[in-house]
Structures are given as structure tokens and as C-alpha cells.
Design an enzyme around this catalytic site. Structure first.
Site, PDB file in Angstrom:
ATOM      1  N   SER A   1       0.823  -1.212   0.000  1.00 11.15           N
ATOM      2  CA  SER A   1       0.000   0.000   0.000  1.00 11.15           C
ATOM      3  C   SER A   1       0.857   1.261   0.000  1.00 11.15           C
ATOM      4  CB  SER A   1      -0.904   0.017   1.237  1.00 11.15           C
ATOM      5  OG  SER A   1      -1.690  -1.144   1.279  1.00 11.15           O
TER       6      SER A   1
HETATM    7  N1  SAH Z   1      -0.333  -4.677   4.094  1.00 10.92           N
HETATM    8  C1  SAH Z   1       0.152  -5.236   2.852  1.00 10.92           C
HETATM    9  C2  SAH Z   1      -0.956  -5.237   1.845  1.00 10.92           C
HETATM   10  C3  SAH Z   1      -0.824  -6.295   0.844  1.00 10.92           C
HETATM   11  S1  SAH Z   1      -2.156  -6.362  -0.335  1.00 10.92           S
HETATM   12  C4  SAH Z   1       1.318  -4.443   2.350  1.00 10.92           C
HETATM   13  O1  SAH Z   1       1.299  -3.219   2.481  1.00 10.92           O
HETATM   14  O2  SAH Z   1       2.234  -5.022   1.781  1.00 10.92           O
HETATM   15  C5  SAH Z   1      -3.337  -7.347   0.508  1.00 10.92           C
HETATM   16  C6  SAH Z   1      -2.919  -8.733   0.916  1.00 10.92           C
HETATM   17  O3  SAH Z   1      -4.061  -9.387   1.453  1.00 10.92           O
HETATM   18  C7  SAH Z   1      -2.430  -9.613  -0.231  1.00 10.92           C
HETATM   19  O4  SAH Z   1      -1.163 -10.096   0.093  1.00 10.92           O
HETATM   20  C8  SAH Z   1      -3.479 -10.727  -0.296  1.00 10.92           C
HETATM   21  O5  SAH Z   1      -2.952 -11.979  -0.671  1.00 10.92           O
HETATM   22  C9  SAH Z   1      -3.979 -10.747   1.123  1.00 10.92           C
HETATM   23  N2  SAH Z   1      -5.298 -11.377   1.338  1.00 10.92           N
HETATM   24  C10 SAH Z   1      -6.405 -11.285   0.554  1.00 10.92           C
HETATM   25  N3  SAH Z   1      -7.411 -11.992   1.105  1.00 10.92           N
HETATM   26  C11 SAH Z   1      -6.940 -12.538   2.250  1.00 10.92           C
HETATM   27  C12 SAH Z   1      -7.496 -13.380   3.274  1.00 10.92           C
HETATM   28  N4  SAH Z   1      -8.769 -13.797   3.224  1.00 10.92           N
HETATM   29  N5  SAH Z   1      -6.717 -13.748   4.298  1.00 10.92           N
HETATM   30  C13 SAH Z   1      -5.427 -13.334   4.369  1.00 10.92           C
HETATM   31  N6  SAH Z   1      -4.842 -12.553   3.443  1.00 10.92           N
HETATM   32  C14 SAH Z   1      -5.586 -12.155   2.401  1.00 10.92           C
END
Ligand code: SAH
Length: 216
Positions: A61
Site C-alpha cells: 500500500s
Molecule cells: N499490508 C500489505 C498489503 C498487501 S495487499 C502491504 O502493504 O504489503 C493485501 C494482501 O491481502 C495480499 O497479500 C493478499 O494476498 C492478502 N489477502 C487477501 N485476502 C486474504 C485473506 N482472506 N486472508 C489473508 N490474506 C488475504
């Protein structure tokens, strides 16, 4: 490239100037080396004002969004926090700088393992990792003082509300693929109070209490 200088500039221009005030959040942003959470070819852009790809069609993000969501959690030093969507691990590090314990769930194994490796190299020992569907929370470790979801949900997963402590805070983007509202839910005396903190855009939260599959 002077990453320390780039990081200071990011904190001043993107975080403080836009109104983030919590001193613990600001301190964490000065400290965590964001460039280590992206691949080498993208490191020069790590302190820019936008999200970046981290593989598996996911993104790290934008710095300001990480700061806004972290501040909205109203974290205290002793707090036990649940994060859904470990992704790059950057948000996880910010949380681990501020709170006592961070429990982080990621559904994609390769992302979880890579984040864990970096976070361990950086010396964070107050983080616990799980590869699973985070829409169901982390039942064995509940309740939590704060829960942050870093992927967009079609609605608020009931399991997450139920895993909040009294006075606990849940911050989650809710909406469709194109835009979501960043919501904060606070649990008080068995009731849930909801606030809208503004618009945002995240990748899909996929799981039993999220979307059924990836978009497009
Ligand atoms: N906070 C992270 C955001 C990554 S994007 C950063 O800044 O790097 C969102 C993430 O949520 C992705 O890695 C995706 O695989 C994960 N995600 C989506 N659905 C999910 C779920 N049900 N449980 C766990 N992770 C999930």
C-alpha cells in the site's frame, strides 16, 4: 541512493504534512526501511507516493494509507493486534514497532514466507504468522485490541467483529473493486459503532467471509 534521506522526506511530505499526528506512528515510519519490502528493481521508488507491485498480483500500500490506517487503530503499547493481509510485511513492521504483539494472516504462502524472512532479519520477534483465510480471524488468539484488514471486503466479516475486545477497534476497507470506504468499527458494551474515514482502493479480500475469487 540515500534511503534514509528518501524516508525522511516521505515522512515529512506524505505523512506529517497530510495530518498524521500520532507520535508513535510517525516514529515507526522514520524507522522502518520500506525499500527492503519491495524487490530490488523497485527499491528506488519505495518512498514514492503510490502503491507498488509485490508479486502474485498483490501490492504494497501507499505510505499515507498505511499511516492513516495505523493511526485509526488508536494503538497503545500493550496492545495485541491482528492483521489480515501480510503482503510485503511492511504494515506488519509498522504495527510491531508500536504494539506489543502482532498476529498476521496471509492466504498466499510465498508472500507470507518472504515477509517473515525480512521481518526476522530486521529483528522483529513480536510477530506471529499464519498462512490461512484471514476473513475468519485467528480464533485461538482472540480477542484483540485492534484488527486491521489490508484488502477490500464486500462487507464486514462477522468473525472479525466477534474477535474484538471491549473498546477494540477494527479498520477495514469495504466496497466494490473500484472503490471502498475505509471503515472503523469500535466495540463498546457489546455494541458496534461505525465511522467512515474516507475513500480508498485495495485488492480483494478473498475468503469465506470475503470475495469468492480474485477480480478480473
Ligand atoms: N499490508 C500489505 C498489503 C498487501 S495487499 C502491504 O502493504 O504489503 C493485501 C494482501 O491481502 C495480499 O497479500 C493478499 O494476498 C492478502 N489477502 C487477501 N485476502 C486474504 C485473506 N482472506 N486472508 C489473508 N490474506 C488475504
Amino acid at each position: 541512493m540515500d534511503y534514509t534521506f528518501a524516508r525522511q522526506k516521505m515522512v515529512e511530505e506524505q505523512i506529517i504534512r497530510r495530518g498524521i499526528k500520532d507520535p508513535n506512528v510517525i516514529r515507526a515510519f522514520f524507522k522502518v526501511p520500506r525499500h527492503l519490502f519491495v524487490e530490488e528493481a523497485l527499491q528506488a521508488q519505495a518512498y514514492s507516493d503510490y502503491p507498488l507491485p509485490i508479486g502474485e498480483k498483490q501490492t504494497i500500500s501507499q505510505p499515507y494509507i498505511v499511516a492513516l490506517m495505523t493511526e485509526a487503530l488508536l494503538l497503545k503499547q500493550d496492545d495485541k493486534v491482528l492483521e489480515i493481509g501480510t503482503g510485503s510485511g511492511y504494515q506488519t513492521a509498522i504495527l510491531a514497532e508500536i504494539a506489543r504483539y502482532v498476529y498476521t494472516v496471509e492466504r498466499i504462502k510465498s508472500l507470507s514466507l518472504r515477509a517473515r524472512k525480512i521481518l526476522e532479519q530486521l529483528g522483529y520477534y513480536n510477530i506471529f504468522y499464519k498462512i490461512d483465510d484471514g476473513t475468519l480471524g485467528w480464533k485461538e488468539e482472540a480477542p484483540f485490541d485492534a484488527i486491521i484488514v489490508t484488502a477490500g471486503a464486500p462487507k464486514i466479516p462477522d468473525a472479525l467483529k466477534q474477535q474484538l475486545k471491549e473498546d477494540g477497534r477494527l479498520v477495514i476497507p469495504v466496497g466494490d473493486d473500484f472503490s471502498q470506504d475505509l471503515l472503523r468499527i469500535i466495540r463498546k458494551k457489546g455494541k458496534f459503532f461505525k465511522e467512515n474515514l474516507g475513500g480508498c482502493r485495495f485488492v480483494r479480500l478473498i475468503g469465506k467471509q470475503g470475495w469468492k475469487e480474485e477480480s478480473f
